[in-house]
Design a protein around this motif. Structure first.
Motif, short mmCIF file in Angstrom:
data_model
loop_
_atom_site.label_atom_id
_atom_site.label_comp_id
_atom_site.label_asym_id
_atom_site.label_seq_id
_atom_site.Cartn_x
_atom_site.Cartn_y
_atom_site.Cartn_z
N ASP A 43 0.91 -1.00 -0.01
CA ASP A 43 -0.01 0.03 -0.11
C ASP A 43 0.68 1.17 -0.06
OD1 ASP A 43 -2.33 -1.49 -0.03
OD2 ASP A 43 -2.94 -0.89 2.15
N GLN A 46 2.53 1.98 -3.03
CA GLN A 46 1.60 2.71 -3.90
C GLN A 46 1.33 4.08 -3.56
OE1 GLN A 46 0.15 1.50 -6.74
NE2 GLN A 46 1.41 -0.50 -6.66
N THR A 47 1.35 4.50 -2.59
CA THR A 47 1.28 6.02 -1.92
C THR A 47 2.42 6.63 -2.43
OG1 THR A 47 -0.04 5.20 0.07
CG2 THR A 47 0.93 7.32 0.06
N LYS A 49 4.43 6.10 -4.91
CA LYS A 49 4.35 6.08 -6.33
C LYS A 49 3.42 7.45 -6.87
CE LYS A 49 5.52 1.51 -7.44
NZ LYS A 49 5.31 0.30 -7.89
N VAL A 50 2.45 7.73 -6.26
CA VAL A 50 1.32 8.67 -6.62
C VAL A 50 1.98 9.97 -6.20
CG1 VAL A 50 -0.95 9.64 -5.93
CG2 VAL A 50 -0.70 7.13 -6.20
N THR A 272 -4.73 6.76 -9.79
CA THR A 272 -4.16 5.67 -10.12
C THR A 272 -3.98 4.85 -8.87
OG1 THR A 272 -2.18 6.61 -10.08
CG2 THR A 272 -3.09 6.20 -12.38
N GLY A 273 -3.84 5.64 -7.79
CA GLY A 273 -3.76 4.83 -6.62
C GLY A 273 -4.98 4.33 -5.87
N HIS A 295 -3.26 -0.49 -2.61
CA HIS A 295 -3.53 0.70 -3.18
C HIS A 295 -2.89 1.76 -2.30
CE1 HIS A 295 -6.61 -0.09 -0.05
NE2 HIS A 295 -6.71 1.22 -0.05
N ALA A 296 -2.91 3.15 -2.82
CA ALA A 296 -2.47 4.36 -2.13
C ALA A 296 -3.24 4.75 -1.27
CB ALA A 296 -2.04 5.31 -3.34
#
Length: 310
Positions: A43, A46-47, A49-50, A272-273, A295-296
């Motif tokens: 998770d 992903q955070t 990456k956003v 996207t996240g 997910h973000a």
């Protein structure tokens, strides 16, 4: 200058399996239900990456437990994406009972960092508020003021529209009035200054709360919501769990001067996240963690560019 706002969905640093681990993007109290460490790690990857994709100079964030959690995320997740560092990071203790605060990641150093969490309605001369808002701390979290050379940011996270939508509306409108008062006290003529109100203002979508807007005190020419410049249906940043209702709690409000100086600026939304709609739940059927892919956050990140703004 690029400014972003992002609700990180319950970011807290704990010790799990003998090592420090950030909670994943999950609303339920992790002291009751612990997710697998691997999923929490996924998770927060992903955070990161956003945030890396946004490439913002200032990222206003919400739902961060404390400075150690923010620092750990920055050093162990965000920098691993190849993102340039955010050397100036702030997370001051606010009023949230779970300890989730507003915070900021900054690539430039502010000259003012000020919490307004201790203010009551009486402090702001809002004498007509209900007693619990007039005589006690008004903000559910905080209004974090960050002053830079060319602009001042007010980072907020208003009361969510549940469990009692009507009571939440009263609190949220009081918070909006309080932020307006803070801006008016900060500047002799707010219309002629450069400032923004950014964060999760928790305005519900259609069918998810009172039809009237609790943000009215911040509108009507006092500030301008950049998301109003987007086409209807493209401006959402959140999907209400177990529904197909979309809302835009995440906002970038700008002063009249900034709105005039940047008439063509339109915010970008990074979704996207976010989890797929069918997984966007607050808990599984048994009360445990939802069957959710990594997910973000359950919120989108929103950013806007202000070329030449120092």
């Amino acid at each position: 200058m690029r400014v972003a706002t992002f609700n990180l969905q319950n970011m807290r640093l704990r010790t799990q399996e003998g090592r420090p681990v950030l909670d994943g993007a999950f609303d339920q109290d992790e002291s009751d239900v612990q997710r697998p460490v691997a999923l929490s790690l996924a998770d927060r990857e992903q955070t990161a990456k956003v945030i890396h994709a946004a490439q913002a100079d200032i990222v206003a964030v919400q739902e961060v437990f404390d400075t150690p959690a923010l620092d750990f995320f920055h050093d162990n997740f965000l920098l691993q994406t190849g993102s340039p560092a955010y050397p100036f990071r702030y997370c001051l203790a606010g009023n949230d009972g779970r300890g989730l605060n507003v915070a900021a990641l900054c690539r430039r150093q502010p000259i003012i960092v000020k919490s307004h969490a201790g203010l009551t309605g009486a402090d702001l001369d809002l004498s007509d508020l209900p007693r619990e808002l007039r005589d006690h701390r008004l903000f559910r979290r905080d209004c974090l003021e960050l002053g830079f050379t060319g602009v001042t940011l007010f980072v907020c996270h208003f009361k969510a529209p549940y469990p009692d939508a009507e009571k939440a509306y009263v609190i949220r409108e009081a918070e909006a009035r309080a932020v307006r008062k803070i801006v008016e006290m900060r500047f002799d003529d707010p219309r002629q200054e450069r400032w923004m109100i950014v964060g999760d203002l928790n305005e519900p979508g259609a069918g998810d709360g009172p039809a009237r807007s609790a943000l009215t005190p911040l509108k009507q020419g006092f500030s301008f919501d950049l998301l109003d410049r987007l086409a209807p249906g493209t401006d959402w940043t959140y999907e209400v769990p177990d529904t197909h209702l979309h809302s835009r709690p995440d906002r970038i409000l700008v002063s009249p001067r900034l709105a005039q100086e940047y008439p063509d600026v339109r915010p970008e939304i990074i979704r996207t996240g976010m989890p797929p709609p069918r997984h966007n739940r607050r808990g599984g059927a048994s009360g445990g963690p939802p069957d959710t892919p990594s997910h973000a956050s359950d919120h989108a990140l929103v950013y806007a560019d202000f070329p030449g703004l120092a």
